[in-house]
Design a protein around this motif. Structure first.
Motif, PDB file in Angstrom:
ATOM      1  N   ALA A 160      39.745  66.574   0.670  1.00 12.84           N
ATOM      2  CA  ALA A 160      39.453  65.153   0.276  1.00 12.84           C
ATOM      3  C   ALA A 160      40.219  64.417   0.959  1.00 12.84           C
ATOM      4  CB  ALA A 160      39.562  64.701  -1.119  1.00 12.84           C
ATOM      5  N   GLY A 161      41.564  64.418   1.145  1.00 19.96           N
ATOM      6  CA  GLY A 161      42.501  63.550   2.063  1.00 19.96           C
ATOM      7  C   GLY A 161      41.985  63.728   3.441  1.00 19.96           C
ATOM      8  N   MET A 162      41.653  64.673   4.022  1.00 22.81           N
ATOM      9  CA  MET A 162      41.303  64.773   5.387  1.00 22.81           C
ATOM     10  C   MET A 162      39.959  64.153   5.501  1.00 22.81           C
ATOM     11  SD  MET A 162      42.822  68.488   6.504  1.00 22.81           S
ATOM     12  CE  MET A 162      42.143  69.571   5.507  1.00 22.81           C
ATOM     13  N   GLY A 163      39.185  64.415   4.568  1.00 21.16           N
ATOM     14  CA  GLY A 163      37.561  64.008   4.658  1.00 21.16           C
ATOM     15  C   GLY A 163      37.617  62.440   4.878  1.00 21.16           C
ATOM     16  N   VAL A 164      38.601  61.359   4.116  1.00 22.72           N
ATOM     17  CA  VAL A 164      38.437  60.153   4.083  1.00 22.72           C
ATOM     18  C   VAL A 164      38.998  59.735   5.576  1.00 22.72           C
ATOM     19  CG1 VAL A 164      39.520  58.346   3.158  1.00 22.72           C
ATOM     20  CG2 VAL A 164      39.114  59.985   1.576  1.00 22.72           C
ATOM     21  N   LEU A 165      39.929  60.303   6.099  1.00 24.84           N
ATOM     22  CA  LEU A 165      40.212  60.149   7.293  1.00 24.84           C
ATOM     23  C   LEU A 165      39.183  60.206   8.370  1.00 24.84           C
ATOM     24  CD1 LEU A 165      43.990  61.380   7.178  1.00 24.84           C
ATOM     25  CD2 LEU A 165      43.365  58.898   7.612  1.00 24.84           C
ATOM     26  N   ALA A 166      38.669  61.527   8.145  1.00 21.26           N
ATOM     27  CA  ALA A 166      37.442  61.755   9.203  1.00 21.26           C
ATOM     28  C   ALA A 166      36.256  60.881   9.223  1.00 21.26           C
ATOM     29  CB  ALA A 166      36.987  63.148   8.982  1.00 21.26           C
ATOM     30  N   THR A 167      35.992  60.594   7.975  1.00 23.21           N
ATOM     31  CA  THR A 167      34.963  59.349   7.704  1.00 23.21           C
ATOM     32  C   THR A 167      35.293  58.049   8.426  1.00 23.21           C
ATOM     33  OG1 THR A 167      34.746  60.446   5.424  1.00 23.21           O
ATOM     34  CG2 THR A 167      33.420  58.229   5.971  1.00 23.21           C
ATOM     35  N   ALA A 168      36.551  57.641   8.295  1.00 18.32           N
ATOM     36  CA  ALA A 168      37.096  56.382   8.972  1.00 18.32           C
ATOM     37  C   ALA A 168      36.910  56.660  10.366  1.00 18.32           C
ATOM     38  CB  ALA A 168      38.553  56.228   8.589  1.00 18.32           C
ATOM     39  N   CYS A 169      37.326  57.456  10.935  1.00 16.87           N
ATOM     40  CA  CYS A 169      37.004  57.819  12.495  1.00 16.87           C
ATOM     41  C   CYS A 169      35.751  57.715  12.827  1.00 16.87           C
ATOM     42  CB  CYS A 169      37.455  59.433  12.686  1.00 16.87           C
ATOM     43  SG  CYS A 169      39.018  59.763  12.804  1.00 16.87           S
ATOM     44  N   VAL A 170      34.583  58.364  12.129  1.00 19.06           N
ATOM     45  CA  VAL A 170      33.089  57.979  12.501  1.00 19.06           C
ATOM     46  C   VAL A 170      32.747  56.503  12.280  1.00 19.06           C
ATOM     47  CG1 VAL A 170      30.958  59.069  12.000  1.00 19.06           C
ATOM     48  CG2 VAL A 170      32.772  60.459  12.061  1.00 19.06           C
ATOM     49  N   VAL A 171      33.063  56.110  10.997  1.00 15.93           N
ATOM     50  CA  VAL A 171      32.638  54.727  10.750  1.00 15.93           C
ATOM     51  C   VAL A 171      33.161  53.595  11.895  1.00 15.93           C
ATOM     52  CG1 VAL A 171      32.954  52.887   9.229  1.00 15.93           C
ATOM     53  CG2 VAL A 171      32.292  55.212   8.361  1.00 15.93           C
ATOM     54  N   ILE A 172      34.236  53.723  12.184  1.00 13.51           N
ATOM     55  CA  ILE A 172      35.077  52.916  13.189  1.00 13.51           C
ATOM     56  C   ILE A 172      34.089  53.139  14.630  1.00 13.51           C
ATOM     57  CG2 ILE A 172      37.075  51.965  14.534  1.00 13.51           C
ATOM     58  CD1 ILE A 172      38.410  52.494  11.994  1.00 13.51           C
ATOM     59  N   GLY A 173      34.204  54.600  14.937  1.00 12.20           N
ATOM     60  CA  GLY A 173      33.444  54.796  16.022  1.00 12.20           C
ATOM     61  C   GLY A 173      31.908  54.415  16.418  1.00 12.20           C
ATOM     62  N   ILE A 174      31.386  54.242  15.200  1.00 10.98           N
ATOM     63  CA  ILE A 174      29.854  53.837  15.291  1.00 10.98           C
ATOM     64  C   ILE A 174      29.791  52.095  14.854  1.00 10.98           C
ATOM     65  CG2 ILE A 174      27.283  54.038  14.472  1.00 10.98           C
ATOM     66  CD1 ILE A 174      28.417  57.138  13.791  1.00 10.98           C
ATOM     67  N   PHE A 175      30.497  51.790  14.068  1.00 13.11           N
ATOM     68  CA  PHE A 175      30.286  50.311  13.803  1.00 13.11           C
ATOM     69  C   PHE A 175      31.687  49.512  14.078  1.00 13.11           C
ATOM     70  CE2 PHE A 175      27.680  52.527  10.834  1.00 13.11           C
ATOM     71  CZ  PHE A 175      26.419  52.049  11.214  1.00 13.11           C
ATOM     72  N   PRO A 176      32.197  49.511  15.157  1.00  9.88           N
ATOM     73  CA  PRO A 176      33.625  48.830  15.506  1.00  9.88           C
ATOM     74  C   PRO A 176      33.556  47.537  15.450  1.00  9.88           C
ATOM     75  CG  PRO A 176      32.254  49.180  17.622  1.00  9.88           C
ATOM     76  CD  PRO A 176      31.576  49.976  16.460  1.00  9.88           C
ATOM     77  N   GLY A 177      32.286  46.861  15.092  1.00  5.07           N
ATOM     78  CA  GLY A 177      32.583  45.490  14.700  1.00  5.07           C
ATOM     79  C   GLY A 177      33.074  45.085  13.573  1.00  5.07           C
ATOM     80  N   LEU A 178      33.289  46.212  12.530  1.00  2.18           N
ATOM     81  CA  LEU A 178      33.965  45.713  11.225  1.00  2.18           C
ATOM     82  C   LEU A 178      35.394  45.346  11.461  1.00  2.18           C
ATOM     83  CD1 LEU A 178      32.741  49.050   9.445  1.00  2.18           C
ATOM     84  CD2 LEU A 178      32.086  46.626   8.948  1.00  2.18           C
ATOM     85  N   VAL A 179      35.968  46.106  12.451  1.00  5.32           N
ATOM     86  CA  VAL A 179      37.566  45.834  12.588  1.00  5.32           C
ATOM     87  C   VAL A 179      37.544  44.815  13.764  1.00  5.32           C
ATOM     88  CG1 VAL A 179      39.631  46.958  12.835  1.00  5.32           C
ATOM     89  CG2 VAL A 179      37.796  48.348  12.096  1.00  5.32           C
ATOM     90  N   LEU A 180      36.791  44.773  14.719  1.00  3.79           N
ATOM     91  CA  LEU A 180      36.920  44.035  15.886  1.00  3.79           C
ATOM     92  C   LEU A 180      36.903  42.639  15.492  1.00  3.79           C
ATOM     93  CD1 LEU A 180      34.559  45.415  18.657  1.00  3.79           C
ATOM     94  CD2 LEU A 180      37.198  45.171  18.581  1.00  3.79           C
ATOM     95  N   ARG A 181      35.868  42.111  14.357  1.00  5.02           N
ATOM     96  CA  ARG A 181      35.915  40.575  14.115  1.00  5.02           C
ATOM     97  C   ARG A 181      37.366  40.345  13.653  1.00  5.02           C
ATOM     98  NH1 ARG A 181      31.863  40.911  10.410  1.00  5.02           N
ATOM     99  NH2 ARG A 181      30.662  41.921  12.065  1.00  5.02           N
ATOM    100  N   GLY A 182      37.853  40.964  12.640  1.00  2.00           N
ATOM    101  CA  GLY A 182      39.198  40.844  12.255  1.00  2.00           C
ATOM    102  C   GLY A 182      40.225  40.653  13.479  1.00  2.00           C
ATOM    103  N   LEU A 183      40.135  41.704  14.293  1.00  2.00           N
ATOM    104  CA  LEU A 183      41.130  41.581  15.284  1.00  2.00           C
ATOM    105  C   LEU A 183      40.977  40.316  16.216  1.00  2.00           C
ATOM    106  CD1 LEU A 183      41.492  45.407  16.212  1.00  2.00           C
ATOM    107  CD2 LEU A 183      43.216  43.906  15.408  1.00  2.00           C
ATOM    108  N   GLY A 184      39.691  39.961  16.420  1.00  2.00           N
ATOM    109  CA  GLY A 184      39.445  39.012  17.290  1.00  2.00           C
ATOM    110  C   GLY A 184      40.446  37.662  16.960  1.00  2.00           C
ATOM    111  N   THR A 185      40.290  37.514  15.463  1.00  2.00           N
ATOM    112  CA  THR A 185      40.661  36.306  14.676  1.00  2.00           C
ATOM    113  C   THR A 185      42.242  36.378  14.901  1.00  2.00           C
ATOM    114  OG1 THR A 185      38.933  36.700  13.410  1.00  2.00           O
ATOM    115  CG2 THR A 185      40.381  34.679  12.939  1.00  2.00           C
ATOM    116  N   LEU A 186      42.734  37.491  14.939  1.00  2.00           N
ATOM    117  CA  LEU A 186      44.163  38.002  14.676  1.00  2.00           C
ATOM    118  C   LEU A 186      44.701  37.511  16.330  1.00  2.00           C
ATOM    119  CD1 LEU A 186      46.762  39.098  14.326  1.00  2.00           C
ATOM    120  CD2 LEU A 186      46.039  41.373  14.627  1.00  2.00           C
ATOM    121  N   THR A 187      43.949  37.953  17.298  1.00  2.00           N
ATOM    122  CA  THR A 187      44.538  37.673  18.738  1.00  2.00           C
ATOM    123  C   THR A 187      44.228  36.407  19.093  1.00  2.00           C
ATOM    124  OG1 THR A 187      42.346  38.483  19.653  1.00  2.00           O
ATOM    125  CG2 THR A 187      44.134  39.901  19.697  1.00  2.00           C
TER     126      THR A 187
END
Lengths: 312, 655
Positions: free
Chosen positions: B473-500
């Protein structure tokens, strides 16, 4: 309308690809004074393979069968970025040339894994050699595309094609020639042609791609063969689009498209002829000379980037 | 409200060691520490998410009760790194909740559950500190707790030597960090004062601060040539601890560097950027080249951390060059790339180390030459390990690609600058990044291909079984995060944009950054549909034996090994390796009919030796000289005391 046209472009490229292979094989045969098989032979081969059963080594995992599918799919996605008949492509995003390089890498990575899943020494041998070639070709591939992108001031392949179309053929700069030669050398390495790899060899001392696919059969093999045919054609289309796009349709009228198709066929025919001549007259390089070959490509690509930056 | 949640998060984390110690004689409470730790980490994730996306700032000031000014404050940058720490640590702890009881018993298990939360808390302290004292306090504790966690796995002579090098280098680095803070005197109290005073600093002092921060944080981040400790310390820790050290702890150094270079100093002259860029290139290339030649999985992964830190430095360097040339929009893009790669590397690297833990749990070895065929025996572990490999290689649709693409994009943007040297150097750095990517692909094709595919090369590997459910389960959660960020980078990019935008005045993330987020989901959909379609079409398969050229007796020893796989690349890059080879043929006068041949090849890191050896020799020589002072004769010591007294008196008289 543009969307339909762009989708048709992709379809055309996919369906045309085996023919390009067939013509190359036939031309090579003629140059070597043989009669050679029909140019439609690759289609018959694909049909035959798709009808056969898929033989899978008992020790192999799901990766073995997944790899050809991903290879095929990623190659299809690559075709969606390359304009063929007019200056626009199905997928178009700034910076997509980087995506293209990495999609090609994705296919190769999958095939390397699939090869190693077979459990024989051939697969590992092929994958190891492929790792060498692909590692060293990635940088010149990206840099030569980058130099064109810098010159065109755009990050999208369709944009670069449009930019080159707007230039005059007689103002073809030396920078462009550098990038063209670099990309052509990379294309040879990427598609596994002589002098880097021999697509018709079955001798373990010389083979790279063939060693990787040795364990494959039936539909899986068909997917791999088709994908590599598409890859060859798409790389040709990329060379044509980036460096000699003149003749592509500027409007979507029937006449313009007909002319564009004819011109495209002529250009591809010219490239095919050159390839067949080179492959018939040059010997395959020793494997440890391939890095030098790609080193030349890298040097040219670096020079192309430096000069484009200087000449902006 | 958020402030309250943050407080309770800190208290909950602190309570875990206490609870562990209190409940240690009570076997039923065995599950208590991990559950409590996961609960508090979840609270941490929530707080960090509010801070990162919501932009809420809050401060915890305990200066009144402490004798030093000691305050924590969470702004967007801190919140991002807090999010990184907590969200990666959560699945790692989930994995550990099963891994630790399986491998550690009694006192060692209790120590792990005491030190793990403290280690995490020290990292939280580093990224949220808003005073120099709090920062350095956390910085030192982080080193000590991690060293303690390594010691739990045993203390042989070799391990002690490695830990000694780790501690030595960490303290040398910490000295540089402390120096960087001291240069801010008399405003070295809290970060707001430092930020204000940095603008008034004379340029040479700013440069000194930058260089000290560069060396100090670079040592912790493991840039070449300061990476010496990294491949020694990371592989010998328990796997979940390696995951935290490689995935998370290295990022605190990036945090510190970003805090100093961008937040305090606000960028500087171009050569700062070129220095960082060069470091990135060298670390990236050497890191991955050393990794390729390794066949111990954890050492290999540790070298890949050096490589990925190199990629992060490429983004940081490019951001510094852009800032120096007043192209703050593109600086925002490059900085976003670097920060996103921090997050991505934290996710996939900890996943890879957890995967290594799972392999050692199942096959009892981490030597690639003895593995093989694990995919058929450990389906989920293999699948998530494959996802992690694809991510670290930077294949499209996985998270590593997004940050590498952003870095490439910033290099391309440099070509539009009027500054000629930047317009040439940065696009060429793209070539280096591509080469690093290609080498990483070769390396991970080797890792996954040799460990998980083909046929088992040893009996242990052949009898491996899938690991327990919490570990999966621990590894599965991390792997899911890899794929989700890989396909929908906008999720994190928007926050990072404001940060920069907050970090670099006048910057806004260019729309070019979003172009990828528009294309990737479509490609993902297309690939999914087509692969599913083809899979449905060619369902029928027939199992056969592997083709052995028609001969019997194909066995697993005939497969390519890890060493054989990397041979062509090692040969091409032989300049880097300088293998120490000895070939003994007996008898020597008959080379074609030998009785015995022995061949030995040891890879030496010659440049490290030539770099560090003179320094070490000088210190040892100086120490030997100094030893002559210690005669053991009491009269001589009395003379020393007398001389010191006279010297002090003279100093007091004239100073």
């Amino acid at each position: 309308m543009t969307l339909v046209m762009n989708a048709l472009q992709v379809l055309l490229l996919i369906l045309l690809a085996p023919l390009v292979r067939g013509v190359i094989a036939r031309l090579k045969a003629r140059i070597q004074n043989r009669h050679g098989a029909s140019v439609w032979r690759p289609y018959a081969d694909l049909l035959k393979l798709f009808r056969k059963e898929d033989l899978v080594p008992a020790s192999a995992s799901f990766v073995f069968r997944l790899a050809p599918m991903v290879l095929f799919t990623s190659t299809l996605v690559v075709t969606a970025f390359v304009p063929l008949l007019h200056g626009s492509a199905l997928l178009d995003a700034t910076g997509d040339f980087i995506l293209l390089v990495y999609l090609v890498a994705m296919g190769r990575f999958c095939l390397m894994l699939g090869a190693m899943d077979g459990g024989s020494s051939f697969g590992g041998m092929g994958a190891s050699r492929e790792a060498l070639v692909s590692t060293l070709s990635e940088a010149p591939f990206l840099l030569s595309l980058m130099s064109v992108a810098i010159a065109a001031r755009t990050g999208s392949i369709a944009g670069m094609v449009q930019w080159t179309m707007g230039q005059s053929f007689f103002q073809f700069s030396a920078v462009h020639a550098l990038a063209f030669v670099a990309l052509a050398l990379v294309a040879i390495a990427e598609t596994g042609r002589i002098p880097v790899d021999n697509p018709t060899t079955h001798l373990e001392l010389t083979m790279i791609h063939e060693a990787m696919v040795l364990e494959y059969s039936g539909p899986s093999l068909a997917l791999i063969e088709w994908a590599s045919a598409i890859k060859l054609t798409v790389v040709m289309a990329l060379l044509i689009g980036l460096f000699v796009p003149w003749g592509m349709a500027s409007s979507l009228s029937a006449l313009a498209l007909a002319v564009a198709s004819l011109v495209l066929l002529l250009k591809i025919a010219a490239l095919v002829l050159i390839l067949a001549l080179v492959e018939s007259s040059v010997a395959k390089l020793r494997m440890y000379l391939v890095p030098d070959f790609l080193g030349v490509a890298s040097a040219l690509a670096i020079l192309a980037v430096v000069f484009t930056a200087l000449m902006r | 409200m958020t402030r309250l949640a943050f407080d309770s998060f800190l208290v909950a984390m602190l309570s875990v060691p206490v609870v562990t110690l209190i409940s240690r004689r009570w076997p039923k409470a065995r599950a208590l520490p991990p559950v409590l730790l996961m609960g508090s980490l979840a609270a941490g994730v929530a707080v960090a998410a509010v801070g990162f996306w919501g932009g809420q700032r809050f401060t915890v000031d305990v200066s009144q009760v402490a004798s030093f000014s000691f305050a924590l404050s969470v702004d967007r940058l801190s919140a991002f790194f807090l999010l990184l720490i907590c969200s990666v640590a959560l699945p790692v702890i989930l994995f550990s909740s099963s891994y630790i009881p399986r491998h550690y018993a009694g006192v060692r298990r209790h120590w792990l559950w005491v030190l793990l939360p403290l280690f995490l808390l020290s990292m939280v302290l580093v990224v949220t500190a808003s005073t120099a004292f709090a920062f350095l306090f956390g910085w030192e504790l982080m080193t000590l707790f991690s060293a303690g966690l390594i010691l739990i796995d045993g203390d042989s002579e070799q391990r002690r030597h490695n830990i000694f090098i780790y501690l030595l280098m960490m303290h040398a680095g910490a000295a540089a960090v402390i120096g960087a803070f001291l240069l801010f005197l008399p405003h070295a109290g809290n970060f707001a004062e430092m930020r204000a005073s940095a603008t008034l600093m004379p340029p040479p002092l700013r440069t000194a601060v930058f260089l000290l921060a560069f060396v100090g944080f670079g040592t912790k981040a493991g840039i070449v040539p300061l990476h010496l400790w990294l491949p020694r310390a990371h592989p010998i820790a328990p796997s979940p601890v390696s995951a935290l050290m490689s995935g998370v702890m290295l990022k605190t150094a990036i945090y510190g560097f970003v805090r100093f270079a961008f937040d305090f100093l606000g960028g500087g002259p171009s050569w700062w950027g070129y220095l960082v860029l060069l470091t990135g290139c060298v670390s990236g290339l050497l890191g991955v080249l050393y990794a390729i030649s390794e066949h111990d999985l954890k050492r290999l992964l540790a070298y890949h951390s050096v490589e990925n830190i190199g990629i992060i430095y490429l983004g940081l360097g490019s951001a510094l060059v852009f800032t120096a040339n007043h192209a703050s929009i593109w600086a925002a893009l490059a900085l976003t790339a670097a920060l996103l790669h921090c997050l991505n590397h934290a996710i996939f690297k900890s996943l890879l180390f957890l995967g290594a833990g799972a392999i050692s749990d199942a096959a009892h070895t981490l030597d690639l030459e003895e593995l093989g065929g694990l995919q058929k025996r450990m389906r989920l572990t293999g699948a998530v390990f494959l996802i992690a490999c694809c991510s670290i290689v930077g294949l499209p649709l996985f998270n590593g690609f997004v940050s590498e693409w952003l870095t490439f994009r910033s290099f391309l943007a440099a070509s539009e600058m009027t500054n000629l040297s930047a317009a040439i150097v940065l696009p060429l750095a793209a070539g280096v990044l591509a080469l690093i990517g290609g080498l990483a692909a070769a390396c991970f094709a080797k890792v996954y291909g040799v460990a998980f595919l083909g046929r088992p090369r040893s009996r242990q590997a052949g009898s491996a079984n899938e690991v327990s459910l919490p570990m999966q389960a621990g590894m599965g959660v991390l792997a899911t995060a890899c794929v989700v960020i890989g396909i929908f980078p906008g999720l994190v990019l928007r926050g990072l944009g404001t940060l920069t935008e907050e970090l670099l005045p006048g910057a806004a993330l260019p729309p070019a950054a979003a172009s990828l987020s528009g294309v990737l989901p479509w490609i993902a959909l297309f690939v999914l549909v087509l692969v599913a379609g083809i899979a449905a079409f060619k369902r029928a398969k027939k199992l056969t034996a592997t083709w052995a050229c028609g001969l019997p007796g194909l066995d697993e020893r005939m497969q390519y090994t890890s060493t054989a796989f990397s041979k062509p690349l090692r040969r091409v890059f032989s300049q880097v390796y300088k293998a120490d080879r000895t070939l003994d043929v007996v008898p020597a006068d008959q080379p074609y009919f030998p009785v015995s041949i022995s061949y030995r090849s040891v890879r030496t890191t010659s440049f490290e030796k030539s770099l560090y050896r003179p320094g070490v020799d000088a210190i040892v020589t100086a120490a030997n000289r100094l030893r002559q002072l210690q005669t053991g004769n009491i009269q001589v010591y009395l003379l020393y005391i007398f001389a010191a007294l006279i010297a002090l008196l003279m100093f007091m008289r004239w100073a």
